[in-house]
Write a protein that holds these residues in place. Structure first.
Motif, mmCIF file in Angstrom:
data_model
loop_
_atom_site.group_PDB
_atom_site.id
_atom_site.type_symbol
_atom_site.label_atom_id
_atom_site.label_comp_id
_atom_site.label_asym_id
_atom_site.label_seq_id
_atom_site.Cartn_x
_atom_site.Cartn_y
_atom_site.Cartn_z
ATOM 1 N N GLU A 87 -2.652 -9.793 0.444
ATOM 2 C CA GLU A 87 -2.631 -8.377 0.832
ATOM 3 C C GLU A 87 -2.406 -7.482 -0.380
ATOM 4 O O GLU A 87 -3.025 -6.416 -0.499
ATOM 5 C CB GLU A 87 -1.535 -8.143 1.872
ATOM 6 C CG GLU A 87 -1.865 -8.737 3.246
ATOM 7 C CD GLU A 87 -0.740 -8.548 4.246
ATOM 8 O OE1 GLU A 87 0.342 -8.051 3.839
ATOM 9 O OE2 GLU A 87 -0.930 -8.879 5.426
ATOM 10 N N LEU A 89 -5.647 -7.159 -2.320
ATOM 11 C CA LEU A 89 -6.587 -6.230 -1.671
ATOM 12 C C LEU A 89 -6.181 -4.780 -1.891
ATOM 13 O O LEU A 89 -7.026 -3.897 -2.065
ATOM 14 C CB LEU A 89 -6.674 -6.542 -0.175
ATOM 15 C CG LEU A 89 -7.335 -7.874 0.204
ATOM 16 C CD1 LEU A 89 -7.247 -8.116 1.711
ATOM 17 C CD2 LEU A 89 -8.796 -7.909 -0.250
ATOM 18 N N VAL A 90 -4.874 -4.537 -1.879
ATOM 19 C CA VAL A 90 -4.380 -3.172 -2.124
ATOM 20 C C VAL A 90 -4.707 -2.736 -3.545
ATOM 21 O O VAL A 90 -5.163 -1.606 -3.779
ATOM 22 C CB VAL A 90 -2.857 -3.102 -1.866
ATOM 23 C CG1 VAL A 90 -2.290 -1.800 -2.413
ATOM 24 C CG2 VAL A 90 -2.561 -3.206 -0.382
ATOM 25 N N LYS A 143 -4.047 -0.157 7.363
ATOM 26 C CA LYS A 143 -4.765 -1.403 7.142
ATOM 27 C C LYS A 143 -5.807 -1.242 6.036
ATOM 28 O O LYS A 143 -6.440 -0.197 5.904
ATOM 29 C CB LYS A 143 -5.457 -1.857 8.436
ATOM 30 C CG LYS A 143 -4.489 -2.059 9.602
ATOM 31 C CD LYS A 143 -3.457 -3.139 9.307
ATOM 32 C CE LYS A 143 -2.514 -3.342 10.490
ATOM 33 N NZ LYS A 143 -1.445 -4.313 10.179
ATOM 34 N N ILE A 144 -5.980 -2.328 5.260
ATOM 35 C CA ILE A 144 -6.968 -2.346 4.192
ATOM 36 C C ILE A 144 -8.148 -3.213 4.616
ATOM 37 O O ILE A 144 -7.968 -4.340 5.080
ATOM 38 C CB ILE A 144 -6.354 -2.900 2.886
ATOM 39 C CG1 ILE A 144 -5.325 -1.925 2.327
ATOM 40 C CG2 ILE A 144 -7.437 -3.173 1.855
ATOM 41 C CD1 ILE A 144 -5.914 -0.626 1.836
ATOM 42 N N ASP A 145 -9.353 -2.684 4.440
ATOM 43 C CA ASP A 145 -10.570 -3.435 4.777
ATOM 44 C C ASP A 145 -10.989 -4.264 3.564
ATOM 45 O O ASP A 145 -11.086 -3.746 2.450
ATOM 46 C CB ASP A 145 -11.676 -2.456 5.156
ATOM 47 C CG ASP A 145 -12.850 -3.150 5.824
ATOM 48 O OD1 ASP A 145 -12.929 -4.386 5.738
ATOM 49 O OD2 ASP A 145 -13.689 -2.452 6.420
ATOM 50 N N SER A 146 -11.251 -5.564 3.767
ATOM 51 C CA SER A 146 -11.594 -6.471 2.666
ATOM 52 C C SER A 146 -13.101 -6.651 2.485
ATOM 53 O O SER A 146 -13.535 -7.561 1.774
ATOM 54 C CB SER A 146 -10.949 -7.836 2.901
ATOM 55 O OG SER A 146 -11.431 -8.409 4.109
ATOM 56 N N THR A 194 -8.306 -1.887 -3.796
ATOM 57 C CA THR A 194 -8.642 -0.623 -3.144
ATOM 58 C C THR A 194 -8.161 0.580 -3.948
ATOM 59 O O THR A 194 -8.904 1.556 -4.130
ATOM 60 C CB THR A 194 -8.022 -0.572 -1.734
ATOM 61 O OG1 THR A 194 -8.481 -1.704 -0.982
ATOM 62 C CG2 THR A 194 -8.416 0.705 -1.009
ATOM 63 N N LEU A 248 0.816 -1.203 0.000
ATOM 64 C CA LEU A 248 0.000 0.000 0.000
ATOM 65 C C LEU A 248 0.853 1.259 0.000
ATOM 66 O O LEU A 248 0.644 2.168 -0.815
ATOM 67 C CB LEU A 248 -0.929 -0.003 1.221
ATOM 68 C CG LEU A 248 -1.884 1.175 1.345
ATOM 69 C CD1 LEU A 248 -2.784 1.272 0.116
ATOM 70 C CD2 LEU A 248 -2.710 1.080 2.606
#
Length: 482
Positions: free
Chosen positions: A225, A228-229, A194-197, A232, A122
């Motif tokens: 991870e 997910l990044v 932090k990334i929310d999934s 996002t 990220l």
């Protein structure tokens, strides 16, 4: 609409805690790697909080937010916006105490080391989007150090036991002392954003890959991870990311090249879009909406015949509690709030059922317009009763009431002056040189009380300027010049 920064007042105190000793390299990482992500306001906030802690100290002294606002030259909304950016990026933790008094603790977190920063999906992708590929490589090279060619050199470093000897029995005896639970200053593990999934269906994503040659075991925690990044940052859905994973995989081994996957996603986005992604924090829109609403309200008040000075008083009255408002005025006048004034204000707040902004206009009228040294109880009760019965619910209504009182008192003074002049003329005339005996009337107590009140006089331009400067210091809201 409720804005979270409304709960923060310039009068609120705070302390700064340094969780880890920050070094020169930390400052360089903050400046070159974090500043492009968080912006100048958040960067300045972090550095200012850092300087509040004396050298060789780990806690700052107590500070008011008004001092912080003055140093940064920003308003409460901008301060809140900068603060949550630091929290989101992992540079700050905030703790709130409400009882017995309101107190905030800002705990500074050390930035990531350069190697961790560039390995973090990220942070590294955000920096790449912010500064572009050329600048990104230049920044990365700034923190790269050449390694030793171990093929050409042989390590001859001595181990601890090669140099030192110690008594193992002594170590056993002192074992309990070493176990004491204490907190030491020093480098601690830094926090990653932090990334929310929640917006990404991992089950559907994996189900699609299972139909291909990709093994579930090939999707490591790091790959997940990264996926997910990318979802996002670039808004990629499950199907699109399945394809990027397939294109970055080795057909024979099924292993996924994370670097290649991110490069494919980056190139695909920029082939379709001519500009880099723009990050907008959740507060930015609210601040703009609040600013627009404030401007509309100012226009409305102007159309109702209120002056800039009136509007400034109204804006302050809507932002600060009556207690803080009275304390601020007393501070600016070099005085102090007495216990009797506190009781008077408490009674008005409890019984009059007036909005706090209207009570503030009442306070302002007595202490500033009339220039009384204290909040006169009889006058305050009289005005509060009148406004409660007249259902005054807005500060602009209270301002109009104040102006009406001023005009009525001015007319009374003019009539009194005229009567005094007439009396003096009649006394001087006399009949045949004889003085006329004039009967002296005794005023009732209520009239004496009214008559003894401090006369209201219009403020001069110099007084108006001084008053506006006091308002700015009381308000501490908005940027200089606004």
């Amino acid at each position: 609409m409720g804005y979270p920064w409304k709960n923060l007042s310039p009068k609120d105190g705070f302390l700064v805690k340094q969780q880890a000793l920050l070094s020169d390299i930390d400052q360089k990482i903050l400046t070159f790697l974090y500043q492009p992500l968080i912006g100048t306001a958040a960067y300045s906030l972090y550095m200012t909080l850092w300087t509040e802690i004396e050298e060789e100290a780990y806690w700052s002294e107590g500070v008011l937010h008004s001092e912080l606002l003055a140093l940064l030259n920003i308003g409460i909304p901008e301060l809140y916006q900068a603060r949550i950016k630091l929290e989101a990026i992992g540079l700050l933790k905030t703790y709130l105490q409400t009882d017995p008094t309101k107190l905030i603790i800002y705990e500074l977190q050390a930035p990531q080391t350069s190697d961790v920063f560039f390995k973090d999906d990220l942070l590294s992708l955000l920096l790449l989007e912010r500064v572009g590929e050329r600048k990104f490589k230049k920044l990365r090279n700034r923190f790269i150090i050449e390694s030793i060619d171990k093929k050409k050199f042989q390590e001859v470093t001595k181990s601890f036991l090669d140099v030192f000897q110690f008594d193992t029995e002594l170590l056993k005896r002192e074992k309990e002392l070493l176990k004491e639970p204490v907190s030491y200053i020093g480098k601690t593990s830094s926090s990653n954003p932090k990334i929310d999934s929640k917006t990404f269906d991992l089950k559907f994503f994996y189900a699609g890959l299972n139909q291909q040659y990709i093994n579930r075991s090939s999707i490591t925690k790091e790959i997940e991870e990264a996926v997910l990044v990318l979802h996002t940052l670039y808004g990629l859905d499950e199907l699109a990311l399945q394809q990027f994973v397939l294109n970055a995989s080795d057909i024979e081994t099924g292993q996924i090249d994370e670097k290649k996957m991110k490069k494919l996603a980056y190139d695909d986005y920029h082939n379709k879009n001519q500009q880099n992604i723009s990050l907008k924090d959740v507060v930015e829109k609210d601040i703009q909406v609040d600013s627009n609403q404030q401007q509309m309200r100012e226009n409305e008040l102007t159309q109702r015949g209120l002056t800039k000075e009136d509007i400034a008083v109204i804006e302050v009255s809507e932002q600060i509690s009556p207690v803080d408002f009275m304390n601020s005025i007393k501070d600016q006048k070099g005085g102090f709030v007495t216990k009797h004034e506190e009781w008077t204000l408490e009674e008005i707040v409890k019984k009059a059922n007036l909005p706090t902004s209207v009570i503030n206009i009442l306070i302002h009228y007595i202490l500033v317009v009339r220039n009384n040294p204290t909040l006169d109880q009889k006058l305050a009760y009289k005005i509060a009763n009148d406004w409660a019965q007249e259902k005054v619910v807005a500060p602009e209504e209270a301002i109009h009431k104040v102006k009406k009182m001023y005009l009525e008192n001015s007319e009374k003074r003019q009539q009194q002056e005229n009567r005094s002049k007439t009396y003096a003329q009649n006394r001087n005339k006399g009949s045949y040189g004889k003085q006329t005996t004039i009967r002296k009337e005794t005023l009732p107590d209520w009239a004496k009380a009214e008559n003894n009140q401090t006369e209201e006089t219009p403020m001069s331009e110099e007084e108006k300027q001084s008053f506006m400067e006091r308002l700015k210091r009381i308000q501490n809201f908005g940027k200089e010049g606004e």
